[in-house]
Motif scaffolding. Sequence first.
Motif, PDB file in Angstrom:
ATOM      1  N   GLY A   1       0.779  -1.235   0.000  1.00  0.00           N
ATOM      2  CA  GLY A   1       0.000   0.000   0.000  1.00  0.00           C
ATOM      3  C   GLY A   1       0.803   1.274   0.000  1.00  0.00           C
ATOM      4  O   GLY A   1       0.242   2.356   0.188  1.00  0.00           O
ATOM      5  N   VAL A   2       2.123   1.188  -0.216  1.00  0.00           N
ATOM      6  CA  VAL A   2       2.973   2.381  -0.250  1.00  0.00           C
ATOM      7  C   VAL A   2       2.965   2.961  -1.660  1.00  0.00           C
ATOM      8  O   VAL A   2       3.352   2.271  -2.607  1.00  0.00           O
ATOM      9  N   PRO A   3       2.540   4.217  -1.843  1.00  0.00           N
ATOM     10  CA  PRO A   3       2.613   4.828  -3.172  1.00  0.00           C
ATOM     11  C   PRO A   3       4.078   5.026  -3.582  1.00  0.00           C
ATOM     12  O   PRO A   3       4.877   5.532  -2.785  1.00  0.00           O
ATOM     13  N   VAL A   4       4.427   4.620  -4.797  1.00  0.00           N
ATOM     14  CA  VAL A   4       5.808   4.691  -5.278  1.00  0.00           C
ATOM     15  C   VAL A   4       5.890   5.599  -6.498  1.00  0.00           C
ATOM     16  O   VAL A   4       5.142   5.418  -7.462  1.00  0.00           O
ATOM     17  N   VAL A   5       6.801   6.577  -6.433  1.00  0.00           N
ATOM     18  CA  VAL A   5       7.071   7.478  -7.552  1.00  0.00           C
ATOM     19  C   VAL A   5       8.478   7.211  -8.065  1.00  0.00           C
ATOM     20  O   VAL A   5       9.431   7.165  -7.278  1.00  0.00           O
ATOM     21  N   LEU A   6       8.616   7.028  -9.372  1.00  0.00           N
ATOM     22  CA  LEU A   6       9.913   6.812 -10.006  1.00  0.00           C
ATOM     23  C   LEU A   6      10.359   8.102 -10.677  1.00  0.00           C
ATOM     24  O   LEU A   6       9.605   8.717 -11.430  1.00  0.00           O
ATOM     25  N   LEU A   7      11.608   8.517 -10.406  1.00  0.00           N
ATOM     26  CA  LEU A   7      12.159   9.718 -11.019  1.00  0.00           C
ATOM     27  C   LEU A   7      12.988   9.392 -12.254  1.00  0.00           C
ATOM     28  O   LEU A   7      13.493  10.295 -12.910  1.00  0.00           O
ATOM     29  N   THR A   8      13.158   8.119 -12.542  1.00  0.00           N
ATOM     30  CA  THR A   8      13.824   7.694 -13.768  1.00  0.00           C
ATOM     31  C   THR A   8      12.905   6.708 -14.484  1.00  0.00           C
ATOM     32  O   THR A   8      12.117   6.001 -13.848  1.00  0.00           O
ATOM     33  N   SER A   9      13.033   6.670 -15.796  1.00  0.00           N
ATOM     34  CA  SER A   9      12.136   5.836 -16.594  1.00  0.00           C
ATOM     35  C   SER A   9      12.641   4.408 -16.744  1.00  0.00           C
ATOM     36  O   SER A   9      12.086   3.638 -17.529  1.00  0.00           O
ATOM     37  N   SER A  10      13.677   4.043 -15.996  1.00  0.00           N
ATOM     38  CA  SER A  10      14.292   2.730 -16.187  1.00  0.00           C
ATOM     39  C   SER A  10      13.370   1.582 -15.787  1.00  0.00           C
ATOM     40  O   SER A  10      13.501   0.472 -16.287  1.00  0.00           O
ATOM     41  N   LEU A  11      12.440   1.835 -14.869  1.00  0.00           N
ATOM     42  CA  LEU A  11      11.587   0.758 -14.372  1.00  0.00           C
ATOM     43  C   LEU A  11      10.213   0.802 -15.028  1.00  0.00           C
ATOM     44  O   LEU A  11       9.184   0.689 -14.367  1.00  0.00           O
ATOM     45  N   SER A  12      10.209   0.963 -16.339  1.00  0.00           N
ATOM     46  CA  SER A  12       8.952   1.015 -17.070  1.00  0.00           C
ATOM     47  C   SER A  12       8.204  -0.301 -16.900  1.00  0.00           C
ATOM     48  O   SER A  12       8.792  -1.379 -16.861  1.00  0.00           O
ATOM     49  N   GLY A  13       6.895  -0.199 -16.783  1.00  0.00           N
ATOM     50  CA  GLY A  13       6.087  -1.396 -16.647  1.00  0.00           C
ATOM     51  C   GLY A  13       5.961  -1.915 -15.232  1.00  0.00           C
ATOM     52  O   GLY A  13       5.386  -2.977 -15.022  1.00  0.00           O
ATOM     53  N   LEU A  14       6.477  -1.171 -14.241  1.00  0.00           N
ATOM     54  CA  LEU A  14       6.325  -1.590 -12.853  1.00  0.00           C
ATOM     55  C   LEU A  14       4.897  -1.255 -12.418  1.00  0.00           C
ATOM     56  O   LEU A  14       4.558  -0.091 -12.186  1.00  0.00           O
ATOM     57  N   VAL A  15       4.073  -2.274 -12.316  1.00  0.00           N
ATOM     58  CA  VAL A  15       2.642  -2.083 -12.074  1.00  0.00           C
ATOM     59  C   VAL A  15       2.421  -1.407 -10.726  1.00  0.00           C
ATOM     60  O   VAL A  15       2.931  -1.858  -9.699  1.00  0.00           O
TER      61      VAL A  15
END
Length: 344
Positions: free
Chosen positions: A145-159
């Motif tokens: 339930g932790v909201p996750v924000v990615l600052l790099t596009s390397s982990l595309s497709g991480l649901v």
Amino acid sequence: MDSAKHKKGLTDVAELAGVSLSTVDRVLNERGSVSDVKRRKVLNAARTLGLRRLLPSPVHGLLRFDLLMVESHTDHYQRLTQAFQRQARLLKARLVLQHQTWHDRNPQDLLDFINRPRTARQGLIVVAHDTPAIRAALQLQIARGVPVVLLTSSLSGLVGATYIGIDNHVAGRSAGRLLGQWLGACPNGGQVLLITNSLLYHAHQQRIGGFMQVLHERAPHLQISAPVECHDDDALTARAVHHALDNGATLAAIYNTGAGSEGIRQALLARNIRPAWITHEASLQHARLLREGLLSLVLDQDPEGQADAAIQHLLYANGDLDIPPQMHPQLRIVIDETLPHRAS
């Protein structure tokens, strides 16, 4: 009758949320200790059922967001850090931003930060490489339930995660389009020196891919070098320029997807040449190079907008904002004419 309707309303909330009636009472009336997960379930159920009352915040007390950034002294990450610090000061009555850095030579540190937070977290902002271990660790946080924000596009497709940043493929295509227009009328062609940080970074791969795609389409007479990894190091970028010239290249242009601009500057001055030169990030150093006429154009990925949007997204995910954030990082083109006027 009103009392009966009220009790039935609370019972409906309890059934939809899958919790007890006493838990609903504690959440809605701010009595006693309830986990953040149960608080969110109750409040989401109350909103779904249209419960007519002012609902409390989903998180009792201060929100705690973890910011996990790679250790870097580049202008982009310095600006990004300062922007997050500014957001933390502005919102200090509501949130605590816990900033930790990791070195790309020690990815285990990042895994430890993700898997073992110092305190309970209500949000996670991360710069990360794409590895199976990191994906699994972040997916576990999302499942909790932790909201996750990615600052790099390397982990595309991480649901379940949200990427906040520019489209780096578009940034590379933009660089190629502009360079192709500048050099398209040169029938003799020449070499385009392609310098990057590291091909381990997905963002740099995307920029290079977009850049080469457009130049192959629009300026096929130009010779594009294989990407030279210089790891944002001035000495290595200077060496890359000298090496290209020593091999007899007619250097028509340079595209650098990362940092290391001082090394390029030194090499160009030493060889007394001024090819077209495009790089990234609007910094004081690049403003000086634009004014000197050495640097042609800068593409900026708006780290300030990136930080603002990341925080706003986490506030929305935690129920502190009623509508999704309206701000988004913008790809910006900077030339000497758009720089702030300097007094003579």
